[in-house]
Design a protein around this motif. Structure first.
Motif, PDB file in Angstrom:
ATOM      1  N   LEU A  60       0.828  -1.217   0.000  1.00  0.00           N
ATOM      2  CA  LEU A  60       0.000   0.000   0.000  1.00  0.00           C
ATOM      3  C   LEU A  60       0.857   1.260   0.000  1.00  0.00           C
ATOM      4  CD1 LEU A  60      -3.050  -0.604   2.363  1.00  0.00           C
ATOM      5  CD2 LEU A  60      -3.043  -0.360  -0.100  1.00  0.00           C
ATOM      6  N   ASN A  61       1.975   1.217   0.697  1.00  0.00           N
ATOM      7  CA  ASN A  61       2.838   2.396   0.761  1.00  0.00           C
ATOM      8  C   ASN A  61       3.447   2.752  -0.590  1.00  0.00           C
ATOM      9  OD1 ASN A  61       2.404   2.973   3.452  1.00  0.00           O
ATOM     10  ND2 ASN A  61       4.073   1.661   4.151  1.00  0.00           N
ATOM     11  N   GLU A  62       3.402   1.825  -1.537  1.00  0.00           N
ATOM     12  CA  GLU A  62       3.924   2.110  -2.877  1.00  0.00           C
ATOM     13  C   GLU A  62       2.914   2.861  -3.746  1.00  0.00           C
ATOM     14  OE1 GLU A  62       6.036  -1.027  -4.905  1.00  0.00           O
ATOM     15  OE2 GLU A  62       6.534  -1.986  -2.996  1.00  0.00           O
ATOM     16  N   LEU A  63       1.670   2.957  -3.279  1.00  0.00           N
ATOM     17  CA  LEU A  63       0.631   3.662  -4.024  1.00  0.00           C
ATOM     18  C   LEU A  63       0.712   5.167  -3.784  1.00  0.00           C
ATOM     19  CD1 LEU A  63      -2.553   1.487  -3.376  1.00  0.00           C
ATOM     20  CD2 LEU A  63      -1.177   1.564  -5.455  1.00  0.00           C
ATOM     21  N   LYS A  64       0.166   5.925  -4.752  1.00  0.00           N
ATOM     22  CA  LYS A  64       0.012   7.359  -4.546  1.00  0.00           C
ATOM     23  C   LYS A  64      -0.886   7.571  -3.330  1.00  0.00           C
ATOM     24  CE  LYS A  64      -1.784   8.742  -8.384  1.00  0.00           C
ATOM     25  NZ  LYS A  64      -2.228   9.427  -9.605  1.00  0.00           N
ATOM     26  N   THR A  65      -0.717   8.670  -2.643  1.00  0.00           N
ATOM     27  CA  THR A  65      -1.435   8.938  -1.392  1.00  0.00           C
ATOM     28  C   THR A  65      -2.946   8.855  -1.558  1.00  0.00           C
ATOM     29  OG1 THR A  65       0.371  10.365  -0.685  1.00  0.00           O
ATOM     30  CG2 THR A  65      -1.700  10.578   0.498  1.00  0.00           C
ATOM     31  N   ASP A  66      -3.502   9.463  -2.605  1.00  0.00           N
ATOM     32  CA  ASP A  66      -4.963   9.445  -2.764  1.00  0.00           C
ATOM     33  C   ASP A  66      -5.470   8.042  -3.093  1.00  0.00           C
ATOM     34  OD1 ASP A  66      -3.766   9.680  -5.296  1.00  0.00           O
ATOM     35  OD2 ASP A  66      -5.449  10.802  -6.139  1.00  0.00           O
ATOM     36  N   TRP A  67      -4.682   7.253  -3.800  1.00  0.00           N
ATOM     37  CA  TRP A  67      -5.074   5.870  -4.090  1.00  0.00           C
ATOM     38  C   TRP A  67      -5.021   5.026  -2.815  1.00  0.00           C
ATOM     39  CZ3 TRP A  67      -2.202   4.387  -9.257  1.00  0.00           C
ATOM     40  CH2 TRP A  67      -2.771   5.102 -10.311  1.00  0.00           C
ATOM     41  N   LEU A 113      -5.394   6.011   0.244  1.00  0.00           N
ATOM     42  CA  LEU A 113      -6.526   6.388   1.092  1.00  0.00           C
ATOM     43  C   LEU A 113      -7.805   5.685   0.643  1.00  0.00           C
ATOM     44  CD1 LEU A 113      -7.784   8.129   3.323  1.00  0.00           C
ATOM     45  CD2 LEU A 113      -8.052   9.945   1.625  1.00  0.00           C
ATOM     46  N   LEU A 114      -8.058   5.650  -0.656  1.00  0.00           N
ATOM     47  CA  LEU A 114      -9.257   4.980  -1.166  1.00  0.00           C
ATOM     48  C   LEU A 114      -9.257   3.490  -0.841  1.00  0.00           C
ATOM     49  CD1 LEU A 114      -9.673   6.579  -4.706  1.00  0.00           C
ATOM     50  CD2 LEU A 114     -11.113   6.938  -2.701  1.00  0.00           C
ATOM     51  N   ILE A 115      -8.137   2.838  -1.037  1.00  0.00           N
ATOM     52  CA  ILE A 115      -8.051   1.401  -0.757  1.00  0.00           C
ATOM     53  C   ILE A 115      -8.243   1.142   0.734  1.00  0.00           C
ATOM     54  CG2 ILE A 115      -6.531  -0.630  -0.799  1.00  0.00           C
ATOM     55  CD1 ILE A 115      -7.650   0.225  -3.557  1.00  0.00           C
ATOM     56  N   GLU A 116      -7.617   1.944   1.571  1.00  0.00           N
ATOM     57  CA  GLU A 116      -7.791   1.767   3.017  1.00  0.00           C
ATOM     58  C   GLU A 116      -9.246   1.975   3.430  1.00  0.00           C
ATOM     59  OE1 GLU A 116      -4.853   4.450   4.613  1.00  0.00           O
ATOM     60  OE2 GLU A 116      -3.335   2.871   4.699  1.00  0.00           O
ATOM     61  N   MET A 117      -9.879   3.007   2.895  1.00  0.00           N
ATOM     62  CA  MET A 117     -11.276   3.282   3.256  1.00  0.00           C
ATOM     63  C   MET A 117     -12.192   2.158   2.776  1.00  0.00           C
ATOM     64  SD  MET A 117     -11.591   7.390   2.622  1.00  0.00           S
ATOM     65  CE  MET A 117     -13.260   7.521   3.295  1.00  0.00           C
ATOM     66  N   ALA A 118     -11.974   1.688   1.564  1.00  0.00           N
ATOM     67  CA  ALA A 118     -12.865   0.668   0.993  1.00  0.00           C
ATOM     68  C   ALA A 118     -12.618  -0.713   1.593  1.00  0.00           C
ATOM     69  CB  ALA A 118     -12.690   0.614  -0.526  1.00  0.00           C
ATOM     70  N   THR A 156     -10.141   4.465  -7.836  1.00  0.00           N
ATOM     71  CA  THR A 156     -10.124   3.095  -7.311  1.00  0.00           C
ATOM     72  C   THR A 156      -9.644   2.131  -8.378  1.00  0.00           C
ATOM     73  OG1 THR A 156     -11.931   3.601  -5.784  1.00  0.00           O
ATOM     74  CG2 THR A 156     -11.518   1.276  -6.242  1.00  0.00           C
ATOM     75  N   ARG A 157     -10.142   2.295  -9.592  1.00  0.00           N
ATOM     76  CA  ARG A 157      -9.690   1.436 -10.690  1.00  0.00           C
ATOM     77  C   ARG A 157      -8.187   1.589 -10.903  1.00  0.00           C
ATOM     78  NH1 ARG A 157      -9.928  -1.493 -14.997  1.00  0.00           N
ATOM     79  NH2 ARG A 157      -9.522  -0.838 -17.125  1.00  0.00           N
ATOM     80  N   GLY A 158      -7.717   2.825 -10.911  1.00  0.00           N
ATOM     81  CA  GLY A 158      -6.282   3.064 -11.070  1.00  0.00           C
ATOM     82  C   GLY A 158      -5.473   2.423  -9.952  1.00  0.00           C
ATOM     83  N   ALA A 159      -5.977   2.550  -8.726  1.00  0.00           N
ATOM     84  CA  ALA A 159      -5.286   1.970  -7.572  1.00  0.00           C
ATOM     85  C   ALA A 159      -5.235   0.452  -7.674  1.00  0.00           C
ATOM     86  CB  ALA A 159      -5.992   2.388  -6.286  1.00  0.00           C
TER      87      ALA A 159
END
Length: 185
Positions: A131-138, A140-145, A170-173
């Motif tokens: 998860l830490n390799e993802l962009k910050t906004d991505w 956040l979305l994955i963590e929330m979902a 979300t799709r991008g993430a």
């Protein structure tokens, strides 16, 4: 009966479908920690996590015949069960009412405890690093979902962004996670 030390996934599934108790023990011994890590990250309460992990293994045992190897791996199937049961738990009326009645200092103490204990010690599958390799906004979305159980609509409202933006991000993430996870194999 002696314990089983190693099973290939196909053999494990077959034994579980035949209700082999040793296979269930093997499953619990080898996967409970990882499943518990996912559960506690969602429910944020040891009491609830202990209940949820029991429910998860009962569901796995009772529904292993519905597992379809053509749709994914056993581990992924079990993680989804754990996630769904944990989300059902936190969305239940009893848990919501209890959380509303909890005093603020307890909430703060629990949050601080979990941020240090869970995030650092209970990341059995190394997903935090992914998860830490993802962009910050991505991220956040994955963590929330996936860890907090929010729907895309709820995320849109909470973050005050259009639902289309949530879906696109979300799709991008998820595509990026897929790419990153291939590197881990």
């Amino acid at each position: 009966m002696s314990p089983i030390h190693y099973l290939e996934e196909k053999t494990l599934i077959s034994l579980l479908q035949n209700k082999d108790q040793r296979a269930f023990n093997y499953l619990y011994d080898n996967y409970a920690g990882a499943l518990y890590g996912v559960i506690i990250r969602i429910v944020r309460s040891k009491t609830y996590a202990d209940e949820v992990i029991q429910d998860v293994f009962v569901k796995i045992w009772n529904h292993v015949d519905t597992f379809d190897a053509t749709k994914g791996r056993l581990y992924t199937w079990m993680i989804n069960i754990a996630r769904n049961v944990a989300i059902d738990c936190i969305k239940s009326k009893g848990v919501q009412n209890e959380q509303k009645n909890q005093s603020l200092p307890n909430i703060v103490d629990d949050k601080e405890k979990h941020n240090f204990t869970i995030a650092e010690d209970v990341d059995f599958i190394g997903f935090k690093n992914v998860l830490n390799e993802l962009k910050t906004d991505w991220k956040l979305l994955i963590e929330m979902a996936y860890f907090e159980g929010y729907t895309q609509q709820e995320i849109a409202v909470k973050l005050d962004i259009p639902i289309g933006t949530v879906k696109t991000r979300t799709r991008g993430a998820l595509l990026e996670l897929k790419r990153i996870l291939k590197e881990y194999q």
